[in-house]
Design a protein around this motif. Sequence first.
Motif, PDB file in Angstrom:
ATOM      1  N   ASP A  78       0.815  -1.211   0.000  1.00  0.00           N
ATOM      2  CA  ASP A  78       0.000   0.000   0.000  1.00  0.00           C
ATOM      3  C   ASP A  78       0.850   1.262   0.000  1.00  0.00           C
ATOM      4  O   ASP A  78       0.371   2.328  -0.377  1.00  0.00           O
ATOM      5  N   ALA A  79       2.087   1.150   0.484  1.00  0.00           N
ATOM      6  CA  ALA A  79       2.963   2.326   0.541  1.00  0.00           C
ATOM      7  C   ALA A  79       4.401   1.897   0.830  1.00  0.00           C
ATOM      8  O   ALA A  79       4.649   0.757   1.233  1.00  0.00           O
ATOM      9  N   VAL A  80       5.317   2.837   0.603  1.00  0.00           N
ATOM     10  CA  VAL A  80       6.715   2.628   0.978  1.00  0.00           C
ATOM     11  C   VAL A  80       7.088   3.749   1.961  1.00  0.00           C
ATOM     12  O   VAL A  80       6.799   4.926   1.707  1.00  0.00           O
ATOM     13  N   VAL A  96      16.514   6.935   1.159  1.00  0.00           N
ATOM     14  CA  VAL A  96      15.510   7.826   0.560  1.00  0.00           C
ATOM     15  C   VAL A  96      15.472   7.624  -0.965  1.00  0.00           C
ATOM     16  O   VAL A  96      14.393   7.526  -1.562  1.00  0.00           O
ATOM     17  N   SER A  97      16.628   7.507  -1.591  1.00  0.00           N
ATOM     18  CA  SER A  97      16.679   7.327  -3.050  1.00  0.00           C
ATOM     19  C   SER A  97      16.060   5.994  -3.445  1.00  0.00           C
ATOM     20  O   SER A  97      15.302   5.907  -4.422  1.00  0.00           O
ATOM     21  N   ALA A  98      16.359   4.944  -2.677  1.00  0.00           N
ATOM     22  CA  ALA A  98      15.808   3.615  -2.992  1.00  0.00           C
ATOM     23  C   ALA A  98      14.288   3.652  -2.861  1.00  0.00           C
ATOM     24  O   ALA A  98      13.561   3.150  -3.741  1.00  0.00           O
ATOM     25  N   ALA A  99      13.787   4.277  -1.796  1.00  0.00           N
ATOM     26  CA  ALA A  99      12.338   4.341  -1.576  1.00  0.00           C
ATOM     27  C   ALA A  99      11.662   5.120  -2.701  1.00  0.00           C
ATOM     28  O   ALA A  99      10.610   4.702  -3.218  1.00  0.00           O
ATOM     29  N   LYS A 100      12.253   6.233  -3.096  1.00  0.00           N
ATOM     30  CA  LYS A 100      11.654   7.044  -4.159  1.00  0.00           C
ATOM     31  C   LYS A 100      11.624   6.281  -5.477  1.00  0.00           C
ATOM     32  O   LYS A 100      10.642   6.332  -6.221  1.00  0.00           O
ATOM     33  N   ALA A 101      12.708   5.554  -5.755  1.00  0.00           N
ATOM     34  CA  ALA A 101      12.775   4.792  -7.007  1.00  0.00           C
ATOM     35  C   ALA A 101      11.673   3.729  -7.045  1.00  0.00           C
ATOM     36  O   ALA A 101      10.996   3.559  -8.062  1.00  0.00           O
ATOM     37  N   ILE A 102      11.472   3.041  -5.928  1.00  0.00           N
ATOM     38  CA  ILE A 102      10.437   1.997  -5.877  1.00  0.00           C
ATOM     39  C   ILE A 102       9.054   2.632  -6.050  1.00  0.00           C
ATOM     40  O   ILE A 102       8.213   2.132  -6.808  1.00  0.00           O
ATOM     41  N   CYS A 103       8.809   3.742  -5.366  1.00  0.00           N
ATOM     42  CA  CYS A 103       7.503   4.410  -5.463  1.00  0.00           C
ATOM     43  C   CYS A 103       7.236   4.870  -6.892  1.00  0.00           C
ATOM     44  O   CYS A 103       6.116   4.718  -7.407  1.00  0.00           O
ATOM     45  N   PHE A 104       8.241   5.417  -7.526  1.00  0.00           N
ATOM     46  CA  PHE A 104       8.088   5.908  -8.904  1.00  0.00           C
ATOM     47  C   PHE A 104       7.796   4.746  -9.853  1.00  0.00           C
ATOM     48  O   PHE A 104       6.871   4.794 -10.662  1.00  0.00           O
ATOM     49  N   GLY A 107       4.371   2.973  -8.678  1.00  0.00           N
ATOM     50  CA  GLY A 107       3.211   3.851  -8.496  1.00  0.00           C
ATOM     51  C   GLY A 107       2.654   3.798  -7.083  1.00  0.00           C
ATOM     52  O   GLY A 107       1.443   3.862  -6.874  1.00  0.00           O
ATOM     53  N   LEU A 108       3.547   3.688  -6.113  1.00  0.00           N
ATOM     54  CA  LEU A 108       3.101   3.600  -4.720  1.00  0.00           C
ATOM     55  C   LEU A 108       3.303   4.929  -3.996  1.00  0.00           C
ATOM     56  O   LEU A 108       4.234   5.667  -4.320  1.00  0.00           O
ATOM     57  N   PRO A 109       2.474   5.227  -2.992  1.00  0.00           N
ATOM     58  CA  PRO A 109       2.719   6.434  -2.196  1.00  0.00           C
ATOM     59  C   PRO A 109       3.966   6.298  -1.315  1.00  0.00           C
ATOM     60  O   PRO A 109       4.291   5.201  -0.869  1.00  0.00           O
ATOM     61  N   LEU A 110       4.600   7.452  -1.087  1.00  0.00           N
ATOM     62  CA  LEU A 110       5.829   7.499  -0.282  1.00  0.00           C
ATOM     63  C   LEU A 110       5.536   8.210   1.041  1.00  0.00           C
ATOM     64  O   LEU A 110       4.824   9.213   1.066  1.00  0.00           O
ATOM     65  N   GLY A 326       6.315  13.822  -1.181  1.00  0.00           N
ATOM     66  CA  GLY A 326       6.503  13.927  -2.632  1.00  0.00           C
ATOM     67  C   GLY A 326       7.766  13.199  -3.050  1.00  0.00           C
ATOM     68  O   GLY A 326       8.593  12.823  -2.211  1.00  0.00           O
ATOM     69  N   LEU A 327       7.909  13.033  -4.354  1.00  0.00           N
ATOM     70  CA  LEU A 327       9.131  12.379  -4.852  1.00  0.00           C
ATOM     71  C   LEU A 327      10.344  13.317  -4.773  1.00  0.00           C
ATOM     72  O   LEU A 327      11.442  12.951  -5.179  1.00  0.00           O
TER      73      LEU A 327
END
Length: 340
Positions: A78-80, A96-104, A107-110, A326-327
């Motif tokens: 549901d989220a990262v 932070v970079s790894a989490a943003k990459a996965i969300c992008f 398509g998951l919320p961060l 946000g990303l």
Amino acid sequence: MNEKIRILAIESSCDETAAAVVENGRLVLSNIIFSQIELHKCYGGVVPEIASRKHIEKISQVITSALTEAGMALQELDAVAVTYGPGLVGPLLVGVSAAKAICFAAGLPLIGIHHIEGHISANYIENKDLEPPFLTLVVSGGHTHLVIVRNYGEYEVVGQTRDDAAGEAFDKVARAIGLGYPGGPQIDRLSGEGNPDAIRFPRAKVEGAPYDFSFSGLKSSVLNYLNTCEMKGESVNRADVAASFQKAVIDVLVEHAMEAAEDFGLPRLAIAGGVASNSSLREAFAHACTQRGIAFYHPSPVFCTDNAAMIGAAAYYEYKKGQRSGLDLNAVPNLKLGER
Ligand code: KG4
Ligand code: ZN
């Protein structure tokens, strides 16, 4: 809203590369921790540049293991969530970079999480009945905070250290008596062989701030004691020094926490952070709380030191409140509790 909220959480603020999947804030489906302690031991502390490089090497592997162990595909999440401060900037940026990459990509919320909020929330994992409001003492390598948790995600810092953090004092004293890094667990162990009343080290109070702490005087007092013994040619009983130092720290932590719990009328107290895994500290708190009719909570040692399950626990409550990052989320090395 989905009945089961599953969050992938990432933690890399210091020297642990960690990822976990947590369901509804309290059920840990996986908790993978790669500790870099061995790598930093020979330097007597964490070397930020080496830590950053190791995080980069390990992060994908640790995240994959967390997903595999939880039996989860990215689409089922549901989220990262990720720790974005406080901590070392290089190590934080890797998570932070790894989490943003996965969300992008998925398509998951961060959700960016404060590291201390994570430590506090570690208490929710094994204490299913614990709910705010409660008082919490966060004692780690970088922090010593007395915090009132008014509600999920709502914090009021009522006391903090004016100089060294409790864990930092453990690490410095350990080094002075020839124990390796990290010093806390070693002092904990050696204290068992010593007499806590052998040496009377000072218990500092901060004028006009009853819930604040100061440990630098205690540290200096231990160093002075060691120097004096050396100058006089007297041998040092390291176990007695460890036990007496540890007792001085614990006495102050317990006294201030009890005073705050009574002054603010809080019938529940939780401890958190690496130092909260100290066996004598846990006993002292259990005893003091029982005497005053205060319910006492603490996480298992694996959830006291840095881990990602605690970040997943904190993130669930932020998620439910609609908190999203946000990303463009950045690492904030000196992030204050309660700031976003
Ligand atoms: O929470 P943590 O893993 O990292 C930070 O956020 O700082 O805490 C690490 C600190 C170190 O200073 C370590 O010496 C201390 O926690 N620590 C302990 C014990 N285990 C870890 N201190 C006293 N007794 C322990 N058993
Ligand atoms: Zn920590």
